[in-house]
Design a protein around this motif. Structure first.
Motif, PDB file in Angstrom:
ATOM      1  N   ASP A  83       0.905  -1.199  -0.296  1.00  8.88           N
ATOM      2  CA  ASP A  83       0.327   0.463   0.046  1.00  8.88           C
ATOM      3  C   ASP A  83       0.737   2.017  -0.345  1.00  8.88           C
ATOM      4  OD1 ASP A  83      -2.299  -1.516  -0.333  1.00  8.88           O
ATOM      5  OD2 ASP A  83      -1.879  -1.070   1.841  1.00  8.88           O
ATOM      6  N   ILE A  84       1.944   1.109   0.802  1.00 16.20           N
ATOM      7  CA  ILE A  84       2.884   2.609   0.882  1.00 16.20           C
ATOM      8  C   ILE A  84       3.182   3.084  -0.660  1.00 16.20           C
ATOM      9  CG2 ILE A  84       5.224   1.370   0.838  1.00 16.20           C
ATOM     10  CD1 ILE A  84       5.966   3.222   3.232  1.00 16.20           C
ATOM     11  N   LEU A  85       2.826   2.671  -1.846  1.00 16.48           N
ATOM     12  CA  LEU A  85       3.930   2.114  -3.310  1.00 16.48           C
ATOM     13  C   LEU A  85       2.670   3.719  -3.126  1.00 16.48           C
ATOM     14  CD1 LEU A  85       5.016  -0.604  -4.872  1.00 16.48           C
ATOM     15  CD2 LEU A  85       6.136   1.105  -3.622  1.00 16.48           C
ATOM     16  N   LYS A  86       1.074   3.265  -3.300  1.00 17.76           N
ATOM     17  CA  LYS A  86      -0.239   3.871  -3.882  1.00 17.76           C
ATOM     18  C   LYS A  86      -0.114   5.411  -3.160  1.00 17.76           C
ATOM     19  CE  LYS A  86      -2.328  -0.232  -4.771  1.00 17.76           C
ATOM     20  NZ  LYS A  86      -1.261  -1.020  -3.868  1.00 17.76           N
ATOM     21  N   GLU A  87       0.825   5.607  -1.988  1.00 18.34           N
ATOM     22  CA  GLU A  87       1.037   6.671  -1.081  1.00 18.34           C
ATOM     23  C   GLU A  87       1.649   7.705  -2.313  1.00 18.34           C
ATOM     24  OE1 GLU A  87       1.572   6.815   2.673  1.00 18.34           O
ATOM     25  OE2 GLU A  87       0.990   5.010   3.342  1.00 18.34           O
TER      26      GLU A  87
ATOM     27  N   ARG B 142       4.259  10.556  -0.510  1.00 14.56           N
ATOM     28  CA  ARG B 142       5.367  10.347   0.091  1.00 14.56           C
ATOM     29  C   ARG B 142       6.614  10.604  -1.090  1.00 14.56           C
ATOM     30  NH1 ARG B 142       6.325   7.830   4.425  1.00 14.56           N
ATOM     31  NH2 ARG B 142       4.268   7.620   5.213  1.00 14.56           N
ATOM     32  N   LYS B 143       7.546  10.695  -0.497  1.00 10.08           N
ATOM     33  CA  LYS B 143       8.797  10.843  -1.118  1.00 10.08           C
ATOM     34  C   LYS B 143      10.163   9.776  -1.647  1.00 10.08           C
ATOM     35  CE  LYS B 143      13.617  13.088  -1.980  1.00 10.08           C
ATOM     36  NZ  LYS B 143      14.002  13.994  -1.084  1.00 10.08           N
ATOM     37  N   ASN B 144      10.046   9.213  -0.390  1.00 11.24           N
ATOM     38  CA  ASN B 144      10.332   7.556  -0.097  1.00 11.24           C
ATOM     39  C   ASN B 144       9.401   6.604   0.173  1.00 11.24           C
ATOM     40  OD1 ASN B 144      13.772   7.805  -0.555  1.00 11.24           O
ATOM     41  ND2 ASN B 144      13.321   9.668   1.072  1.00 11.24           N
ATOM     42  N   LYS B 145       9.684   5.150  -0.636  1.00  9.26           N
ATOM     43  CA  LYS B 145       8.596   3.991  -0.485  1.00  9.26           C
ATOM     44  C   LYS B 145       9.567   2.838  -0.777  1.00  9.26           C
ATOM     45  CE  LYS B 145       5.265   7.527  -3.315  1.00  9.26           C
ATOM     46  NZ  LYS B 145       4.356   6.569  -4.390  1.00  9.26           N
ATOM     47  N   LEU B 146       9.438   2.778   0.496  1.00  7.71           N
ATOM     48  CA  LEU B 146      10.389   1.960   0.758  1.00  7.71           C
ATOM     49  C   LEU B 146       9.961   0.788   0.567  1.00  7.71           C
ATOM     50  CD1 LEU B 146      13.505   2.481   3.176  1.00  7.71           C
ATOM     51  CD2 LEU B 146      13.253   2.695  -0.316  1.00  7.71           C
ATOM     52  N   VAL B 147      10.008  -0.576   0.476  1.00  7.70           N
ATOM     53  CA  VAL B 147       8.844  -2.044   0.631  1.00  7.70           C
ATOM     54  C   VAL B 147       9.910  -3.056   1.182  1.00  7.70           C
ATOM     55  CG1 VAL B 147       7.758  -3.576  -0.088  1.00  7.70           C
ATOM     56  CG2 VAL B 147       7.452  -1.476  -1.442  1.00  7.70           C
ATOM     57  N   CYS B 148       9.742  -3.405   2.777  1.00  9.00           N
ATOM     58  CA  CYS B 148      10.374  -4.273   3.114  1.00  9.00           C
ATOM     59  C   CYS B 148      10.143  -5.594   3.147  1.00  9.00           C
ATOM     60  CB  CYS B 148      10.544  -4.177   4.928  1.00  9.00           C
ATOM     61  SG  CYS B 148      11.483  -2.865   4.527  1.00  9.00           S
ATOM     62  N   ASN B 149      10.085  -6.321   2.160  1.00 11.89           N
ATOM     63  CA  ASN B 149       8.611  -7.751   1.884  1.00 11.89           C
ATOM     64  C   ASN B 149       8.928  -9.048   2.574  1.00 11.89           C
ATOM     65  OD1 ASN B 149       6.733  -9.385   0.886  1.00 11.89           O
ATOM     66  ND2 ASN B 149       7.798  -9.352  -1.514  1.00 11.89           N
TER      67      ASN B 149
ATOM     68  N   ILE C 180      -0.582  -7.972   7.967  1.00 10.00           N
ATOM     69  CA  ILE C 180      -0.380  -7.061   6.870  1.00 10.00           C
ATOM     70  C   ILE C 180      -0.472  -5.420   7.743  1.00 10.00           C
ATOM     71  CG2 ILE C 180      -1.537  -6.202   5.484  1.00 10.00           C
ATOM     72  CD1 ILE C 180      -2.265  -8.133   4.148  1.00 10.00           C
ATOM     73  N   PRO C 181      -0.766  -4.467   8.936  1.00  8.47           N
ATOM     74  CA  PRO C 181      -0.681  -3.770   9.415  1.00  8.47           C
ATOM     75  C   PRO C 181      -0.291  -3.507  10.173  1.00  8.47           C
ATOM     76  CG  PRO C 181      -3.387  -5.062  10.198  1.00  8.47           C
ATOM     77  CD  PRO C 181      -2.518  -6.020   9.039  1.00  8.47           C
ATOM     78  N   LEU C 182       0.653  -4.402  10.511  1.00  9.45           N
ATOM     79  CA  LEU C 182       2.480  -4.624  11.361  1.00  9.45           C
ATOM     80  C   LEU C 182       3.022  -4.551   9.802  1.00  9.45           C
ATOM     81  CD1 LEU C 182       2.390  -7.388  13.714  1.00  9.45           C
ATOM     82  CD2 LEU C 182       2.830  -4.407  13.987  1.00  9.45           C
ATOM     83  N   ILE C 183       2.817  -5.172   8.331  1.00 10.55           N
ATOM     84  CA  ILE C 183       4.164  -5.007   7.176  1.00 10.55           C
ATOM     85  C   ILE C 183       4.255  -2.925   6.588  1.00 10.55           C
ATOM     86  CG2 ILE C 183       4.530  -5.471   5.353  1.00 10.55           C
ATOM     87  CD1 ILE C 183       3.731  -8.500   6.087  1.00 10.55           C
ATOM     88  N   ASP C 184       2.661  -2.855   6.980  1.00 10.51           N
ATOM     89  CA  ASP C 184       3.035  -1.607   5.921  1.00 10.51           C
ATOM     90  C   ASP C 184       3.278  -0.993   7.712  1.00 10.51           C
ATOM     91  OD1 ASP C 184       1.680  -2.197   4.139  1.00 10.51           O
ATOM     92  OD2 ASP C 184      -0.793  -2.001   5.421  1.00 10.51           O
TER      93      ASP C 184
ATOM     94  N   TYR D 175       6.058  -1.410   9.082  1.00 11.16           N
ATOM     95  CA  TYR D 175       7.512  -1.644   9.092  1.00 11.16           C
ATOM     96  C   TYR D 175       7.950  -0.264   8.004  1.00 11.16           C
ATOM     97  CZ  TYR D 175      12.078  -3.622   9.366  1.00 11.16           C
ATOM     98  OH  TYR D 175      13.772  -4.196   9.348  1.00 11.16           O
ATOM     99  N   ASN D 176       7.212  -0.629   7.204  1.00 16.26           N
ATOM    100  CA  ASN D 176       7.632  -0.283   5.291  1.00 16.26           C
ATOM    101  C   ASN D 176       7.238   1.740   5.814  1.00 16.26           C
ATOM    102  OD1 ASN D 176       7.444  -2.153   3.622  1.00 16.26           O
ATOM    103  ND2 ASN D 176       5.630  -1.906   3.575  1.00 16.26           N
ATOM    104  N   VAL D 177       6.569   2.057   6.793  1.00 15.47           N
ATOM    105  CA  VAL D 177       6.316   3.824   7.053  1.00 15.47           C
ATOM    106  C   VAL D 177       7.646   4.353   7.373  1.00 15.47           C
ATOM    107  CG1 VAL D 177       5.213   5.503   7.892  1.00 15.47           C
ATOM    108  CG2 VAL D 177       3.854   3.929   6.203  1.00 15.47           C
ATOM    109  N   LEU D 178       7.812   3.252   8.984  1.00  8.94           N
ATOM    110  CA  LEU D 178       9.152   3.507   9.132  1.00  8.94           C
ATOM    111  C   LEU D 178       9.885   3.545   8.467  1.00  8.94           C
ATOM    112  CD1 LEU D 178      10.449   4.341  12.470  1.00  8.94           C
ATOM    113  CD2 LEU D 178      10.278   1.422  12.770  1.00  8.94           C
ATOM    114  N   MET D 179      10.351   2.710   7.863  1.00  5.75           N
ATOM    115  CA  MET D 179      11.468   3.006   6.657  1.00  5.75           C
ATOM    116  C   MET D 179      11.898   4.085   5.814  1.00  5.75           C
ATOM    117  SD  MET D 179      13.402   0.222   8.518  1.00  5.75           S
ATOM    118  CE  MET D 179      15.058   0.578   7.015  1.00  5.75           C
ATOM    119  N   SER D 180      10.777   3.940   5.549  1.00  6.29           N
ATOM    120  CA  SER D 180      11.086   5.357   4.613  1.00  6.29           C
ATOM    121  C   SER D 180      11.167   6.309   5.044  1.00  6.29           C
ATOM    122  CB  SER D 180       9.374   4.896   3.511  1.00  6.29           C
ATOM    123  OG  SER D 180       8.978   4.191   3.250  1.00  6.29           O
ATOM    124  N   ASP D 181      10.179   6.581   6.414  1.00 10.85           N
ATOM    125  CA  ASP D 181      10.311   7.714   7.150  1.00 10.85           C
ATOM    126  C   ASP D 181      11.957   8.043   7.632  1.00 10.85           C
ATOM    127  OD1 ASP D 181       7.967   9.126   6.350  1.00 10.85           O
ATOM    128  OD2 ASP D 181       7.331   7.989   8.478  1.00 10.85           O
ATOM    129  N   ARG D 182      12.044   6.786   7.951  1.00 10.80           N
ATOM    130  CA  ARG D 182      13.831   7.065   7.978  1.00 10.80           C
ATOM    131  C   ARG D 182      15.269   7.679   6.796  1.00 10.80           C
ATOM    132  NH1 ARG D 182      16.394   1.709  11.688  1.00 10.80           N
ATOM    133  NH2 ARG D 182      18.131   2.496  12.152  1.00 10.80           N
TER     134      ARG D 182
END
Length: 467
Positions: A47-51, A54-61, A226-230, A232-239
């Protein structure tokens, strides 16, 4: 989990109702959104790729990591079948049909969607069976509304694309009953539709599509995380964004002006631009001594706190999915078998649930193959066959060898040999061991002269008696 049901008295396999099948297809298509999202997460389309803002959109699969680990542990090794009778014909037929490959595909589907489907069919112009994995997005099984929920039929469908017909959709549905196969064209319209297609007998004795469940509710291995995965993706992207902002800090100059007077022309700002270019190149800033200073304006953030939050979210993902992180330091080194079992206890528990439901589908697969072989006058009693699953887990061979040595002479050789991972057939291995022991005994007897003292067959005549 939605179960498709129909009263048995409303179903006639010789005259299937196209309108009833159409309504079932529409209900199934209503649940495709959930299945598609689960597949997207496995493929890395989060879902983070659809925002858009957001400047950075990292996917930790983590989703793919969980599914690959769970399915490999569950069915990474091929399923074996044990029986006291000779079932070579059955195992050969399964191997020819590609059962091992389909089992691997089913394991992935179970982990992603919570369910899997396979289709057993006869190859064209051949007298052999084949097995094919079917996508859950296009397949469902219909049961009767009794307590036992016995199978009535199964449907595999797709929407035919016809650019000339912009109003109605046509579904091409392969309907498989207990005895027949139909390929129906079903228009997405209300009202009766004539049955023009002819049935084709399939001679399988049962509905040749098998439905496997991951658990009672058909929930995928990472679906609830899935909410926890989302997060984690947001945290790493903001980092990463914070790091970029730290690098792109603003230089504040106090008590002077950063400008190149030679390049300035009537206040056009070129002097300041040239001065900044020289500053980047020479890394040198000259300032007057009357209290002027320069400093960077940076955004401060708690790196240690972010790291703690990251580890907490990652631990929760693995904790609630019961799939451990295999790259964790606790799995390194020469870990004992008991310690490894404790670390994998959660994954072992959910794997046992997978195994119970998968065995139910395998028994149906064996019955279908047995019915097919019966047409060739090959009789096999599938009730005496036991499917055996072997966990894909590293083995501590030193520890296993010590256990076998300690129990040698107290437990049967066949049982001990079956505990050794690289021994595939304990019966054959036992025969080889007994043969080698007999050869070694014979060699020792020849070496030390421990041969039986038997007289020759034709002893020489006594010379004294002749005289």
């Amino acid at each position: 989990m939605h179960v498709f049901t129909m009263p048995r008295e409303n179903w006639d396999e010789r005259n299937p109702d196209k309108q009833a099948i159409r309504r079932l297809i529409q209900k199934h298509r209503a649940s495709i959104g959930r299945l598609k999202k689960l597949k997207d997460y496995y493929e890395g389309d989060h879902d983070i790729l659809k925002e858009g803002d957001r400047k950075n959109k990292l996917v930790c699969n983590h989703a793919k990591d969980i599914s690959d680990t769970a399915s490999s542990y569950f069915i990474g090794n091929p399923v074996s079948y044990k029986s006291k009778e000779d079932i070579t014909a059955l195992t050969d037929a399964l191997e020819t049909a590609g059962a091992d490959e389909v089992d691997g595909d089913n394991g992935i589907d179970l982990s992603i969607y919570g369910r899997a489907y396979e289709y057993i069919y006869t190859k064209q112009e051949e007298a052999e069976l084949a097995i094919r994995n079917l996508p859950p997005e296009n397949t469902f099984v219909v049961y009767d509304d009794s307590v036992e929920q016995k199978e009535l039929f199964a449907v595999y469908y797709y929407a035919r694309v016809d650019s000339t017909d912009r109003v109605n959709t046509v579904y091409v549905a392969t309907v498989l009953t207990q005895n027949y196969k139909y390929v129906l064209d079903i228009r997405d319209i209300d009202g009766p539709q004539a049955l023009l297609e002819e049935p084709e007998p399939h001679f399988k004795g049962e509905v040749p599509i098998i439905e496997y469940l991951n658990n009672k509710l058909a929930i995928g291995d990472y679906e609830l995380q899935i909410p926890l995965i989302d997060a984690y993706n947001v945290l790493m992207s903001d980092r990463v964004t914070d790091k970029e902002q730290f690098i792109d800090a603003i230089l504040a100059v106090y008590g002077t002006i950063l400008s190149d007077e030679d390049a300035e022309e009537e206040g056009d700002g070129k002097g300041s631009e040239e001065a900044m270019k020289r500053l980047r190149k020479e890394k040198l800033l000259e300032m007057p001594g009357d209290g002027a200073k320069a400093e960077y304006i940076t955004r401060t953030f708690d790196e240690a706190g972010v790291e703690i939050l990251k580890k907490a979210i990652e631990q929760d993902i693995h904790k609630f999915s019961h799939i451990p992180c295999m790259s964790d330091e606790s799995f390194g080194g020469n870990v004992s078998g008991v310690a490894m079992e404790f670390k994998l206890l959660g994954m072992e528990n959910i794997t046992k649930i997978k195994t119970r439901y998968y065995k139910k589908g395998l028994r149906k697969r064996l019955r279908i193959f047995s019915n097919f072989l019966a047409n060739k006058a090959i009789q096999i009693d599938v009730s005496k066959i036991t499917p055996t699953f072997t966990r894909a887990l590293p083995k501590n061979l030193l520890e296993i060898s010590q256990i076998v040595a300690n129990l040698w002479g107290k437990v049967s050789r066949k049982t001990l040999l079956s505990q050794i991972p690289f021994v595939e057939d304990p019966d054959e291995e036992l025969q080889v061991v007994e043969k080698e022991e007999a050869e070694n005994l014979k060699r020792q007897q020849e070496l030390f002269g421990n041969q039986p003292n038997t007289p020759p067959e034709n002893p020489p005549e006594d010379v004294d008696d002749e005289e």
